[in-house]
Structures are given as structure tokens and as C-alpha cells.
Design a protein around this motif. Sequence first.
Motif, mmCIF file in Angstrom:
data_model
loop_
_atom_site.group_PDB
_atom_site.id
_atom_site.type_symbol
_atom_site.label_atom_id
_atom_site.label_comp_id
_atom_site.label_asym_id
_atom_site.label_seq_id
_atom_site.Cartn_x
_atom_site.Cartn_y
_atom_site.Cartn_z
ATOM 1 N N VAL A 5 0.839 -1.202 0.000
ATOM 2 C CA VAL A 5 0.000 0.000 0.000
ATOM 3 C C VAL A 5 0.873 1.251 0.000
ATOM 4 N N LYS A 6 0.305 2.291 -0.600
ATOM 5 C CA LYS A 6 0.971 3.582 -0.587
ATOM 6 C C LYS A 6 0.007 4.597 0.011
ATOM 7 N N HIS A 7 0.504 5.294 1.012
ATOM 8 C CA HIS A 7 -0.362 6.269 1.680
ATOM 9 C C HIS A 7 -0.073 7.660 1.137
ATOM 10 N N SER A 8 -1.110 8.430 0.918
ATOM 11 C CA SER A 8 -0.896 9.857 0.692
ATOM 12 C C SER A 8 -1.967 10.560 1.506
ATOM 13 N N LYS A 9 -1.937 11.869 1.504
ATOM 14 C CA LYS A 9 -2.854 12.597 2.368
ATOM 15 C C LYS A 9 -4.309 12.339 1.961
ATOM 16 N N LYS A 10 -4.513 12.260 0.653
ATOM 17 C CA LYS A 10 -5.896 12.184 0.172
ATOM 18 C C LYS A 10 -6.371 10.793 -0.193
ATOM 19 N N GLU A 11 -5.425 9.850 -0.381
ATOM 20 C CA GLU A 11 -5.899 8.518 -0.745
ATOM 21 C C GLU A 11 -4.946 7.426 -0.309
ATOM 22 N N ILE A 12 -5.477 6.218 -0.329
ATOM 23 C CA ILE A 12 -4.633 5.050 -0.065
ATOM 24 C C ILE A 12 -4.724 4.161 -1.300
ATOM 25 N N THR A 13 -3.581 3.726 -1.779
ATOM 26 C CA THR A 13 -3.557 2.901 -2.986
ATOM 27 C C THR A 13 -2.967 1.531 -2.669
ATOM 28 N N PHE A 14 -3.613 0.495 -3.162
ATOM 29 C CA PHE A 14 -3.136 -0.885 -3.015
ATOM 30 C C PHE A 14 -2.526 -1.314 -4.352
ATOM 31 N N LYS A 40 -10.334 7.175 -2.099
ATOM 32 C CA LYS A 40 -10.167 8.589 -1.726
ATOM 33 C C LYS A 40 -10.632 8.718 -0.282
ATOM 34 N N LEU A 41 -9.824 9.377 0.534
ATOM 35 C CA LEU A 41 -10.132 9.425 1.968
ATOM 36 C C LEU A 41 -10.892 10.688 2.357
ATOM 37 N N PRO A 42 -11.859 10.538 3.247
ATOM 38 C CA PRO A 42 -12.544 11.743 3.723
ATOM 39 C C PRO A 42 -11.610 12.547 4.635
ATOM 40 N N LYS A 43 -11.932 13.816 4.826
ATOM 41 C CA LYS A 43 -11.103 14.692 5.682
ATOM 42 C C LYS A 43 -10.968 14.112 7.078
ATOM 43 N N GLY A 44 -9.768 14.186 7.621
ATOM 44 C CA GLY A 44 -9.587 13.756 9.009
ATOM 45 C C GLY A 44 -9.196 12.303 9.151
ATOM 46 N N LEU A 45 -9.277 11.543 8.058
ATOM 47 C CA LEU A 45 -8.907 10.127 8.156
ATOM 48 C C LEU A 45 -7.480 9.937 7.647
ATOM 49 N N SER A 46 -6.604 9.471 8.535
ATOM 50 C CA SER A 46 -5.262 9.173 8.077
ATOM 51 C C SER A 46 -5.185 7.673 7.816
ATOM 52 N N SER A 47 -4.788 7.330 6.602
ATOM 53 C CA SER A 47 -4.802 5.908 6.237
ATOM 54 C C SER A 47 -3.780 5.121 7.055
ATOM 55 N N LYS A 48 -2.861 5.832 7.676
ATOM 56 C CA LYS A 48 -1.870 5.119 8.495
ATOM 57 C C LYS A 48 -2.501 4.547 9.759
ATOM 58 N N ASN A 49 -3.687 5.050 10.129
ATOM 59 C CA ASN A 49 -4.374 4.506 11.307
ATOM 60 C C ASN A 49 -5.254 3.305 10.990
ATOM 61 N N ILE A 50 -5.316 2.926 9.736
ATOM 62 C CA ILE A 50 -6.141 1.755 9.394
ATOM 63 C C ILE A 50 -5.422 0.506 9.903
ATOM 64 N N HIS A 51 -6.157 -0.348 10.599
ATOM 65 C CA HIS A 51 -5.562 -1.533 11.217
ATOM 66 C C HIS A 51 -5.052 -2.509 10.144
ATOM 67 N N PRO A 52 -3.894 -3.139 10.388
ATOM 68 C CA PRO A 52 -3.355 -4.084 9.394
ATOM 69 C C PRO A 52 -4.341 -5.198 9.012
ATOM 70 N N ASP A 53 -5.165 -5.650 9.965
ATOM 71 C CA ASP A 53 -6.152 -6.699 9.638
ATOM 72 C C ASP A 53 -7.196 -6.170 8.646
ATOM 73 N N HIS A 54 -7.518 -4.879 8.762
ATOM 74 C CA HIS A 54 -8.484 -4.288 7.833
ATOM 75 C C HIS A 54 -7.874 -4.167 6.435
#
Length: 438
Positions: A5-14, A40-54
Motif C-alpha cells: 500500500v501507498k499512503h498519501s494525504k488524500k488517498e490510499i492505494t493498493f 479517496k479518503l474523507p477529511k480527518g482520516l489518516s490511512s496510516k491509522n487503518i488496522h493491518p487486519d483491515h
Amino acid sequence: MKIRVKHSKKEITFFIDVEEEDNLHPSPKVSLSKRNFSFKLPKGLSSKNIHPDHLALISILVCHPFIGKRIKFPKPISKKFFEATNVISRYVVENIDEDLEPWTPLADSRPALAFSGGADSTAALALMPENTVPVFLDRPLPLLRISKYDKNAPHVACEKLSELGYDVYKIEADLEYVRKPVGFPVDVANAAPAIILANHMQFDAIAFGTIMESAFGVGHPNYRNYPKGSHYRMWGTLFAAVGLPLLQVVSGVSEVGTSIINRDSSFGHIAHSCMRGKWMNPCRNCWKCFRKLVLDSVVNNKKISEKELNELFKIREAKYHLSQFPIKHENVLTYSTSKYVELFELDIEGNESMMSLLTKRVRGDVLEVDWMEKYFPVMFDIIPEKYRDGLKIKLEKYLQPMTKKEQEIVLNWNLNTMLNDEYYQELNSSFCKKLNSH
Ligand SMILES: [Zn+2]
């Protein structure tokens, strides 16, 4: 297969890294197409906080048909999720972090609904707590290709729900392009955006609009014991292990039942099944429109004019589906035709109209159909306890439980006798012949 995965401010890409053993063409009609997908991520959601199981569950949902011997996840997963993946027999999963705590929601969490804007998920929402979050997977449309898919209707449905006070999320995600033809790689992949939001929003279950025809097989040749079947065993186990159990609130409700719920609920009118027309203005030229318009006419007791009925039987897509033996979700047509004949006093004997022929072909003249206006109580076997009582109260505002005798009809569902019966085989050929020259 390896997923990064690649995280950016506005989206997470697999990213999907294919390995030699992977299955690029799991069936003659399906193949792996696009090798990455993003949300595309909504405001306030950092994709780095998404749990590895998710992240891992999303990887499975999107890549399942194409995985050969193993899947390596973006981040090591918890032992609990690793053990749950034992339900998968075709491949193994790799990289565990023995110290990683599995994800669990906080005490005051709430459910999400994989919302499509269609009739079934709108009916599901009417049965759920008021703090439910409908999450709509917003498929980006290709710029250069002409698609008949129209997003207007589900977008309006989302707006209407927001106006009613629902916390609606539209998440743009292109995961349907991973598969060719475009679509969900597995049916529950429409939950992926809700899983992305789960930690941010504190969800504790994900609901779907899966109806009785699909869950318990009454839209197919044979009854399926859904709570014990392979679909629930696999996906139910995996979702539960990441703290997001499946909430199948309409699995004991037929398409007839969801139409009744939408007729009687405060926002059922926002539902829209047709993928092509505009909101409140279905295209009247697709298979979904055919089925829905005939069903709605009997549920709302409004006769279709001869002229309009005649037009419906001319729809090309409807002709294709009506020529199948059995027809997909044939039971719903059995209900519609049976009620049509009864309510509008259609004399089908000695009448060669398309409606009369269809009635006989789908056995609307001989089968008992009132059970489809009720719910199949076995559905409660798989409702998480937290939601059971509330669901029962809401559901019974609209539908009654089936009697024992009616439940037997579902339990003994089997179309094979009809399929092997010469009378119906002949009826099918004469119906198809007339349909194709119509
Ligand atoms: Zn349509």
C-alpha cells in the motif's frame, strides 16, 4: 501474490504484485485487469491509522479470485485474523505479528451499511438503528469510454438520506476495475469502503442488502442453508475476526418483502434499482426495470396499461433474461404474475397475451406465493446479539414471520421437478418463441 500500500494525504492505494502461481484468468469470462486500486479518503482520516487486519481483509476481498498459492499482506496481521483465515482452503496467508492486538471497536460504536441506493439496501437501512452510517462505494466513471451506468440516482439517494439526518459517506474507489468485466471480485467487496472507515468511525458491524433469493437460494434451483453454507462460513468468519461481523438484516426477506418495506417506510421512495435512468425516472429499458415495474404494480395495486405492458415485453435485456430456464429470481415473477392475475382479474385461460404466457411459464397460476410477503425467521440465527431485538421490532413493523408451513416451502425449495417436467419445457419453448417475435 503480494499486496503493497501507498499512503498519501488524500488517498490510499493498493498495488497487486502478481506471482507465478497466481490465477490471472480464474474462469473463461473473468480476468485480472487493473493491478492497483485506491480509496479517496474523507477529511480527518489518516490511512496510516487503518488496522493491518483491515488492510488484509480488503486485499482478500479484491484479490480472492486471482490468488494462487499465497497472499502476502501490506502489513503483518494479528494472530486472531491469521487463525480465522483457516477457513480459506485454496491459498495461505503470510506474515503475522504475534504481538499485534486484533482490532476491536469501542463500546459506543455503531453499524455501517454497504449502501448502493438500490431497493434492497434502502430496505435494509429502514430496519437498522438510526445511527447507522450508509457507506456508498462511488465508482469513478472512465472518461473516454461510454458507460450506461449513471450515478445520478444513488447520489441523490445519498443526499436525501443526509437531509434526513443520516451520516452518509460516499467513498470514491476503483476496485471494480481490478476485475474484467468491471464489477465486484466477490459480492461482499462492496463493504471495502466501510472497512476503510471502520477505525475512524468506530463501526462494530457491516450490513448488506443481501436478500433471501441470494442468501437462502430461493432465487436459484435449490434451497441453501445460508447460516451453515460456504459463503457465510468464509466471509462471516473473516469479517467477525476483524471486529466487523456481517449484519445480514434482509437475508430472510425476499425482493417482494423489500418492496413492501420501501412502500411503507418513510424513505423507501428514494430507492432506485435501475443503474441507467435518473433519480425517480428509471430507464424503463432494462431487466431490472422490467422486474421492478411489474412487482411494484402489484405491491402498489396499480395496473400497468396494455400499451406499457406491451412495451415492457419488448425490452431486449428482459427478453434475454425471460428466455432463461429457470429465470433468475424466478420466484419474484411467480409472485408478481400470480398477484397480477388476481388483482387485475386477468383471464389467462384462452388468452395468449405475453402476460398470460409468462404467468403459466413461471407457475403464477399454480403456486402459493403469500410467503414472500413475510420473513424467514432462520435469518435471526446469524444476527449479532447486539442488534437482534431491535431488528425484530423494526422488521415486524413491516412484515410478519412465515408460518411453519410457509417455512417448509422455503426449506424444500427446488426447481428441478419443474425443469425436468416436459410440460414446462414445452411451455418454455412456446413462450420464448412468442417472446422473440414480440
Ligand atoms: Zn432501467
